[in-house]
Motif scaffolding. Structure first.
Motif, mmCIF file in Angstrom:
data_model
loop_
_atom_site.group_PDB
_atom_site.id
_atom_site.type_symbol
_atom_site.label_atom_id
_atom_site.label_comp_id
_atom_site.label_asym_id
_atom_site.label_seq_id
_atom_site.Cartn_x
_atom_site.Cartn_y
_atom_site.Cartn_z
ATOM 1 N N LYS A 55 19.708 -6.355 8.154
ATOM 2 C CA LYS A 55 19.251 -5.425 7.127
ATOM 3 C C LYS A 55 19.364 -6.086 5.767
ATOM 4 O O LYS A 55 20.291 -6.859 5.509
ATOM 5 C CB LYS A 55 20.116 -4.160 7.189
ATOM 6 C CG LYS A 55 19.956 -3.190 6.038
ATOM 7 C CD LYS A 55 20.870 -1.992 6.283
ATOM 8 C CE LYS A 55 21.287 -1.313 5.010
ATOM 9 N NZ LYS A 55 22.222 -0.203 5.250
ATOM 10 N N THR A 56 18.398 -5.795 4.906
ATOM 11 C CA THR A 56 18.445 -6.272 3.529
ATOM 12 C C THR A 56 18.382 -5.063 2.600
ATOM 13 O O THR A 56 17.527 -4.194 2.762
ATOM 14 C CB THR A 56 17.282 -7.220 3.206
ATOM 15 O OG1 THR A 56 17.300 -8.324 4.121
ATOM 16 C CG2 THR A 56 17.412 -7.756 1.787
ATOM 17 N N LEU A 57 19.305 -5.002 1.661
ATOM 18 C CA LEU A 57 19.391 -3.904 0.707
ATOM 19 C C LEU A 57 19.061 -4.422 -0.688
ATOM 20 O O LEU A 57 19.613 -5.427 -1.137
ATOM 21 C CB LEU A 57 20.803 -3.316 0.723
ATOM 22 C CG LEU A 57 21.124 -2.238 -0.303
ATOM 23 C CD1 LEU A 57 20.384 -0.949 0.027
ATOM 24 C CD2 LEU A 57 22.619 -1.986 -0.368
ATOM 25 N N TYR A 58 18.135 -3.736 -1.365
ATOM 26 C CA TYR A 58 17.781 -4.042 -2.745
ATOM 27 C C TYR A 58 18.076 -2.808 -3.601
ATOM 28 O O TYR A 58 17.742 -1.694 -3.207
ATOM 29 C CB TYR A 58 16.283 -4.349 -2.891
ATOM 30 C CG TYR A 58 15.732 -5.406 -1.967
ATOM 31 C CD1 TYR A 58 15.680 -6.746 -2.366
ATOM 32 C CD2 TYR A 58 15.232 -5.069 -0.706
ATOM 33 C CE1 TYR A 58 15.148 -7.723 -1.525
ATOM 34 C CE2 TYR A 58 14.705 -6.029 0.131
ATOM 35 C CZ TYR A 58 14.662 -7.355 -0.270
ATOM 36 O OH TYR A 58 14.139 -8.310 0.566
ATOM 37 N N PHE A 59 18.678 -2.995 -4.772
ATOM 38 C CA PHE A 59 18.782 -1.858 -5.684
ATOM 39 C C PHE A 59 18.761 -2.324 -7.128
ATOM 40 O O PHE A 59 19.065 -3.482 -7.446
ATOM 41 C CB PHE A 59 20.017 -0.997 -5.388
ATOM 42 C CG PHE A 59 21.347 -1.586 -5.776
ATOM 43 C CD1 PHE A 59 21.779 -1.576 -7.109
ATOM 44 C CD2 PHE A 59 22.200 -2.111 -4.816
ATOM 45 C CE1 PHE A 59 23.020 -2.097 -7.468
ATOM 46 C CE2 PHE A 59 23.446 -2.631 -5.169
ATOM 47 C CZ PHE A 59 23.855 -2.616 -6.500
ATOM 48 N N GLU A 66 16.650 2.308 -4.853
ATOM 49 C CA GLU A 66 17.157 1.423 -3.802
ATOM 50 C C GLU A 66 16.207 1.422 -2.614
ATOM 51 O O GLU A 66 15.593 2.441 -2.288
ATOM 52 C CB GLU A 66 18.534 1.920 -3.365
ATOM 53 C CG GLU A 66 19.097 1.207 -2.154
ATOM 54 C CD GLU A 66 20.446 1.776 -1.748
ATOM 55 O OE1 GLU A 66 21.340 1.886 -2.619
ATOM 56 O OE2 GLU A 66 20.604 2.144 -0.592
ATOM 57 N N LEU A 67 16.090 0.277 -1.987
ATOM 58 C CA LEU A 67 15.276 0.186 -0.770
ATOM 59 C C LEU A 67 15.984 -0.716 0.225
ATOM 60 O O LEU A 67 16.501 -1.780 -0.138
ATOM 61 C CB LEU A 67 13.881 -0.359 -1.086
ATOM 62 C CG LEU A 67 12.912 -0.403 0.107
ATOM 63 C CD1 LEU A 67 11.497 0.005 -0.322
ATOM 64 C CD2 LEU A 67 12.883 -1.791 0.739
ATOM 65 N N SER A 68 16.019 -0.278 1.482
ATOM 66 C CA SER A 68 16.608 -1.100 2.544
ATOM 67 C C SER A 68 15.577 -1.339 3.635
ATOM 68 O O SER A 68 14.804 -0.447 3.985
ATOM 69 C CB SER A 68 17.857 -0.436 3.139
ATOM 70 O OG SER A 68 17.520 0.769 3.801
ATOM 71 N N ASP A 187 12.059 -8.703 -7.810
ATOM 72 C CA ASP A 187 10.618 -8.461 -7.863
ATOM 73 C C ASP A 187 10.335 -6.985 -7.574
ATOM 74 O O ASP A 187 10.841 -6.430 -6.598
ATOM 75 C CB ASP A 187 9.930 -9.346 -6.819
ATOM 76 C CG ASP A 187 8.408 -9.324 -6.925
ATOM 77 O OD1 ASP A 187 7.846 -8.326 -7.401
ATOM 78 O OD2 ASP A 187 7.780 -10.315 -6.505
ATOM 79 N N GLU A 188 9.512 -6.337 -8.407
ATOM 80 C CA GLU A 188 9.181 -4.922 -8.224
ATOM 81 C C GLU A 188 8.524 -4.652 -6.874
ATOM 82 O O GLU A 188 8.613 -3.538 -6.343
ATOM 83 C CB GLU A 188 8.255 -4.450 -9.349
ATOM 84 C CG GLU A 188 8.938 -4.298 -10.691
ATOM 85 C CD GLU A 188 10.045 -3.250 -10.671
ATOM 86 O OE1 GLU A 188 9.839 -2.168 -10.078
ATOM 87 O OE2 GLU A 188 11.115 -3.518 -11.245
ATOM 88 N N ASN A 189 7.865 -5.639 -6.307
ATOM 89 C CA ASN A 189 7.209 -5.459 -5.007
ATOM 90 C C ASN A 189 8.215 -5.162 -3.896
ATOM 91 O O ASN A 189 7.849 -4.582 -2.865
ATOM 92 C CB ASN A 189 6.396 -6.702 -4.641
ATOM 93 C CG ASN A 189 5.143 -6.844 -5.489
ATOM 94 O OD1 ASN A 189 4.526 -5.847 -5.868
ATOM 95 N ND2 ASN A 189 4.774 -8.067 -5.821
#
Length: 238
Positions: A55-59, A66-68, A187-189
């Protein structure tokens, strides 16, 4: 195609677990990218089950957005099933992507719960939820505090769970951080969702009422208990 009962359970659990982390966010870090390793095993409804994945978590904005992204492989009675999950948390709204059905499920946290949980931080917020600090551990180079909370064990660093242990439907699952990057530009993407139609959880539960009626008494009881455990956490109309 997933077993429909297991799918409904996974949707409910996903929302419950995601909201639990939303309640304890208020990160003391502006942004991060965290990689996790997933392992688990047990017996689901009498069926031997093992799982693995990552899993990769971005926030950003201290966790307001946040998006995982999660990829996992489940072995149920020797049969392999691959799953991909994307979950986005955006200022009190949770989006769960179902790639198989090509749809996004949306759920809004109620204003009452947002007031209770989002206006508290750190240890005070965790204790108000019944959390108990039981120790500490070093994970991916960071010392984090171990908290037991509602059957979930989390090792938390500056509000960020670096290790999560849960037990659901007889399956013990562990997610542990293997790489942590803090206060970086993202990156916003990375926060974009697929261009799928969006539906509410209320929609899917109403549509599957017939399937619920066809479940065994044991399955119905399990579903009712999970629904009850969610309490009034969500606003079902949104």
């Amino acid at each position: 195609m997933k077993n429909r009962f297991i799918y409904l359970i996974s949707i409910i659990y996903l929302i419950t677990a995601t909201t639990l982390f939303a309640q304890t966010k208020r990160y003391e870090v502006k942004s991060a990218v965290i990689n996790y390793k997933i392992t688990g095993s047990g017996s689901m409804m009498g069926m031997p089950t093992k799982l693995s994945g990552n899993k990769t978590l971005y926030f950003k904005n201290n966790g307001a957005i946040e998006l995982s992204k999660e990829q996992r492989v489940q072995m149920i009675m020797g049969q392999e099933e691959k799953e991909n999950e994307i979950v986005k948390f955006d200022n009190g709204v949770i989006y769960s992507v179902d790639d198989e059905e090509k749809v996004i499920y949306k759920q809004t946290i109620s204003k009452e719960q947002e007031t209770i949980y989002f206006n508290q931080d750190g240890e005070k917020g965790l204790k108000s939820l019944g959390g108990v600090k039981v120790g500490s551990e070093k994970i991916a180079g960071y010392k984090c505090d171990i908290w037991d909370l509602s059957g979930v064990s989390m090792c938390i660093y500056k509000g960020i769970p670096l290790k999560i242990e849960t037990e659901t439907m007889g399956i013990i699952e562990t997610q542990i951080a293997t790489k942590v990057q803090l206060n970086i530009s993202i990156d916003e993407n990375k926060f974009k969702l697929p261009n799928y139609p969006i539906r509410t959880i209320k929609d899917i539960m109403e549509e599957n009422q017939k399937q619920m009626e066809d479940l065994s008494p044991e399955q119905q009881k399990m579903m009712e208990e999970m629904m009850k455990s969610m309490g009034e956490m969500f606003d079902p109309e949104k």
